[in-house]
Motif scaffolding. Structure first.
Motif, PDB file in Angstrom:
ATOM      1  N   GLN A   1       1.595 -64.663 -36.282  1.00  0.00           N
ATOM      2  CA  GLN A   1       2.761 -64.759 -37.160  1.00  0.00           C
ATOM      3  C   GLN A   1       3.699 -65.863 -36.710  1.00  0.00           C
ATOM      4  O   GLN A   1       4.268 -66.591 -37.537  1.00  0.00           O
ATOM      5  CB  GLN A   1       3.484 -63.411 -37.195  1.00  0.00           C
ATOM      6  CG  GLN A   1       2.701 -62.338 -37.949  1.00  0.00           C
ATOM      7  CD  GLN A   1       3.268 -60.950 -37.748  1.00  0.00           C
ATOM      8  OE1 GLN A   1       4.425 -60.793 -37.392  1.00  0.00           O
ATOM      9  NE2 GLN A   1       2.442 -59.928 -37.970  1.00  0.00           N
TER      10      GLN A   1
ATOM     11  N   SER B   1       0.954 -55.892 -40.674  1.00  0.00           N
ATOM     12  CA  SER B   1       1.247 -57.327 -40.702  1.00  0.00           C
ATOM     13  C   SER B   1       1.173 -57.914 -42.107  1.00  0.00           C
ATOM     14  O   SER B   1       1.426 -59.103 -42.290  1.00  0.00           O
ATOM     15  CB  SER B   1       0.254 -58.077 -39.806  1.00  0.00           C
ATOM     16  OG  SER B   1      -1.076 -57.918 -40.289  1.00  0.00           O
TER      17      SER B   1
ATOM     18  N   ARG C   1      -0.319 -62.079 -45.514  1.00  0.00           N
ATOM     19  CA  ARG C   1       0.382 -61.781 -44.268  1.00  0.00           C
ATOM     20  C   ARG C   1       1.894 -61.953 -44.460  1.00  0.00           C
ATOM     21  O   ARG C   1       2.350 -62.879 -45.134  1.00  0.00           O
ATOM     22  CB  ARG C   1      -0.106 -62.707 -43.137  1.00  0.00           C
ATOM     23  CG  ARG C   1      -1.548 -62.450 -42.729  1.00  0.00           C
ATOM     24  CD  ARG C   1      -1.987 -63.360 -41.591  1.00  0.00           C
ATOM     25  NE  ARG C   1      -1.951 -64.768 -41.965  1.00  0.00           N
ATOM     26  CZ  ARG C   1      -2.906 -65.384 -42.677  1.00  0.00           C
ATOM     27  NH1 ARG C   1      -3.971 -64.700 -43.081  1.00  0.00           N
ATOM     28  NH2 ARG C   1      -2.810 -66.659 -42.976  1.00  0.00           N
TER      29      ARG C   1
ATOM     30  N   SER D   1       3.997 -62.992 -42.485  1.00  0.00           N
ATOM     31  CA  SER D   1       4.450 -64.257 -41.920  1.00  0.00           C
ATOM     32  C   SER D   1       4.269 -65.416 -42.890  1.00  0.00           C
ATOM     33  O   SER D   1       4.800 -66.501 -42.660  1.00  0.00           O
ATOM     34  CB  SER D   1       3.695 -64.557 -40.616  1.00  0.00           C
ATOM     35  OG  SER D   1       2.302 -64.519 -40.825  1.00  0.00           O
TER      36      SER D   1
END
Length: 297
Positions: free
Chosen positions: A74, A161, A278, A280
């Motif tokens: 991330q 995540s 994700r 991130s």
């Protein structure tokens, strides 16, 4: 310092249980993955894998490394997104998309022309994968965006995540010949309407077969299943030949041939389709562009 490739290799081995399976997922040879793991062990100074039957398992040290991996990935992705945001934020580069077959045909493919016009510097690399595999690929960093459907009405479990967004609700219709007695009904079909008719349906273990079984959950007799066929175009050919009906999701349905019609069901079977990525990568202009192209319909 730990290499990112070695960390990704260990994470894949941990998820799949063998070097060979991890190699297939990552696109390397088993020998190359083994070398990455050995380099990782030299970098951390302790073994991270131990043999277990025909596969391998994580050592406690290996588990600690894998548990820390999401934070590393991330952080790296945030660095990349930050660099992209310095520019104009336009979607560009290559976005790796994994999706189930009918999602590619019914959702992604129709969106590509508009996406090419609105984001000409963006390239989509699309790979067919079942939902569980697709989510694992995105979580492991070997894909950027997944298109998945729920299983029997339950969304697939999502790793912490990742996040998801609903993009489509798919429903199933009955396909039959235009001269069939049920084709003359001007209302949604009920379970009682369907009793006594012969069918072609998808094999057991598929979402469509689960849908089909639910149609007759309260029926006193088992349905008359003449054919078990996974390919929907082949199902349509059998319906066109006469004598059977089919239950086919709209996303999966090929163009109807001459003489075929559809009828909705009073209790429509449904599946929700989600895009997953994700956390991130929330700021990714490429992902935002694809999500815009896949607005719920």
């Amino acid at each position: 310092m730990i290499e990112v490739g070695a960390l990704r290799a260990l994470r894949s081995v941990a998820a799949l249980g063998t070097l060979a399976k991890a190699a297939d997922e990552l696109g390397f040879t088993a020998s190359a993955v083994s070398q990455q793991i050995k380099r990782l062990e030299r970098q951390v100074g302790v073994p991270v894998l131990a043999p277990a039957g025909r596969g391998v398992v994580l050592t406690p040290a290996g588990q600690a490394v894998v548990d820390s991996a999401p934070e590393v990935f991330q952080a790296l992705e945030r660095c990349a997104r930050a660099a992209q945001s310095v520019a104009d934020g336009a979607p560009r580069g290559t976005l790796r998309v994994v999706a189930f077959s009918t999602g590619i045909r019914g959702l992604l493919a129709p969106a590509l022309p508009a996406l090419a016009a609105s984001a000409p510097e963006l390239r989509l690399d699309i790979t067919e994968q079942d939902p569980d595999e697709a989510l694992r690929s995105v979580d492991a960093g070997t894909a950027d965006l997944a298109l998945v459907h729920d299983a029997d009405g339950l969304p697939a479990p999502l790793p912490p995540s990742m996040r998801r967004r609903a993009v489509h609700t798919d429903v199933g219709d009955v396909v039959l010949t235009g001269d069939h007695s049920l084709a003359r009904l001007d209302r949604p079909l009920t379970g009682a309407d369907l009793a006594g008719h012969a069918w072609v349906t998808s094999p057991p273990g598929t979402v469509c077969h689960q849908w089909f079984r639910r149609l007759f959950a309260d029926a006193p007799e088992e349905p008359d299943v003449r054919h078990l066929v996974d390919d929907f175009a082949t199902q349509l050919s059998l319906v066109a030949a006469g004598g059977v009906l089919a239950l086919i999701p709209r996303l999966a349905r090929p163009p109807l041939g001459e003489g075929l019609v559809t009828r909705p069901l009073r209790r429509q079977p449904k599946r929700e389709v989600h895009a997953a990525w994700r956390r991130s990568a929330d700021a990714s202009p490429a992902i935002r562009a694809v999500l815009t192209a896949l607005r719920p319909s």
